[in-house]
Design a protein around this motif. Structure first.
Motif, short mmCIF file in Angstrom:
data_model
loop_
_atom_site.label_atom_id
_atom_site.label_comp_id
_atom_site.label_asym_id
_atom_site.label_seq_id
_atom_site.Cartn_x
_atom_site.Cartn_y
_atom_site.Cartn_z
N MET A 1 0.85 -1.19 0.00
CA MET A 1 0.00 0.00 0.00
C MET A 1 0.89 1.24 0.00
SD MET A 1 -3.27 0.49 2.50
CE MET A 1 -3.76 -1.21 2.44
N PRO A 2 0.63 2.19 -0.87
CA PRO A 2 1.51 3.36 -0.91
C PRO A 2 1.30 4.27 0.29
CG PRO A 2 -0.31 3.62 -2.44
CD PRO A 2 -0.44 2.24 -1.87
N SER A 3 2.39 4.92 0.68
CA SER A 3 2.31 5.93 1.74
C SER A 3 2.29 7.30 1.09
CB SER A 3 3.53 5.82 2.66
OG SER A 3 3.54 4.57 3.30
N ILE A 4 1.38 8.11 1.53
CA ILE A 4 1.21 9.44 0.95
C ILE A 4 1.48 10.47 2.04
CG2 ILE A 4 -0.42 11.03 -0.12
CD1 ILE A 4 -1.92 8.59 -1.18
N VAL A 87 -16.26 3.70 10.91
CA VAL A 87 -15.67 4.39 9.78
C VAL A 87 -14.30 3.76 9.55
CG1 VAL A 87 -16.90 6.56 10.17
CG2 VAL A 87 -14.67 6.21 11.24
N ALA A 88 -13.75 3.91 8.35
CA ALA A 88 -12.46 3.30 8.04
C ALA A 88 -11.35 3.95 8.88
CB ALA A 88 -12.14 3.47 6.56
N ALA A 89 -10.40 3.11 9.28
CA ALA A 89 -9.22 3.61 9.99
C ALA A 89 -8.00 3.34 9.10
CB ALA A 89 -9.06 2.92 11.33
N TYR A 90 -7.01 4.19 9.15
CA TYR A 90 -5.83 4.10 8.28
C TYR A 90 -4.57 4.07 9.13
CZ TYR A 90 -9.30 5.63 4.95
OH TYR A 90 -10.44 5.71 4.20
N ARG A 91 -3.56 3.37 8.62
CA ARG A 91 -2.26 3.39 9.28
C ARG A 91 -1.60 4.73 8.98
NH1 ARG A 91 3.08 1.79 8.23
NH2 ARG A 91 4.15 1.66 10.22
N ILE A 99 4.15 13.85 8.00
CA ILE A 99 3.12 12.87 8.31
C ILE A 99 2.74 12.10 7.04
CG2 ILE A 99 0.76 12.52 9.13
CD1 ILE A 99 1.00 15.13 10.68
N PHE A 100 2.73 10.76 7.17
CA PHE A 100 2.35 9.90 6.04
C PHE A 100 1.18 9.02 6.44
CE2 PHE A 100 6.80 10.82 5.55
CZ PHE A 100 6.97 11.03 4.18
N VAL A 101 0.32 8.73 5.48
CA VAL A 101 -0.76 7.78 5.71
C VAL A 101 -0.66 6.70 4.63
CG1 VAL A 101 -2.48 9.05 4.32
CG2 VAL A 101 -3.23 7.60 6.20
N GLU A 102 -0.94 5.46 5.04
CA GLU A 102 -1.01 4.37 4.06
C GLU A 102 -2.40 4.38 3.49
OE1 GLU A 102 0.19 0.60 5.56
OE2 GLU A 102 2.28 1.18 5.69
N TYR A 103 -2.46 4.59 2.20
CA TYR A 103 -3.77 4.79 1.57
C TYR A 103 -3.92 3.82 0.41
CZ TYR A 103 -7.92 7.32 0.25
OH TYR A 103 -9.22 7.65 -0.01
N PRO A 104 -5.05 3.09 0.35
CA PRO A 104 -5.22 2.11 -0.74
C PRO A 104 -5.23 2.78 -2.10
CG PRO A 104 -7.21 2.29 0.62
CD PRO A 104 -6.19 3.15 1.24
N GLU A 105 -4.67 2.08 -3.11
CA GLU A 105 -4.61 2.65 -4.47
C GLU A 105 -5.99 2.60 -5.11
OE1 GLU A 105 -0.74 1.93 -6.78
OE2 GLU A 105 -0.91 0.26 -5.40
#
Ligand code: FES
Length: 105
Positions: A1-4, A87-91, A99-105
């Motif tokens: 999963m990409p980190s943004i 609700v969805a939780a994100y790493r 700050i980075f979040v792992e977000y599904p492509e």
């Protein structure tokens, strides 16, 4: 999963939460010291912005500003009605100031 990269720690004072937009989606992001938490900003009950709710850094929950459901910011699971769907939780993490979040492509 990409980190943004979504922002910097300077934009998120300790003990507070705010919304960041990632790929057109609003996330509610919260900070307690070095720990960060990210959930979808839109309440699962109706159209309300969770980042606009009251954040309790001791309980790690945020109260929906519209009808008062309390959501766990670690999991996105509501602890109190009327909301009952999570609700969805994100790493989320930080690398230095960023700050980075792992977000599904
Ligand atoms: S809109 Fe959040 S609890 Fe109703």
């Amino acid at each position: 999963m990409p980190s943004i990269q979504i922002g910097t720690l300077a934009e998120l004072p300790d003990g507070t939460g705010r919304a960041f937009t990632v790929e057109g989606r609003r996330l509610a992001v919260f900070r307690v010291g070095d720990e960060l938490y990210a959930i979808d900003d839109t309440c699962s009950h109706a159209e309300a912005s969770l980042s606009a709710g009251e954040f309790d850094p001791d309980e790690l929950c945020v109260e929906c500003p519209l009808h008062g459901s309390s959501f766990d910011v670690r999991t996105g699971v509501p602890r109190t009605l009327p909301a009952f769907e999570p609700v969805a939780a994100y790493r989320i993490f930080h690398d230095g100031e960023l700050i980075f979040v792992e977000y599904p492509e």
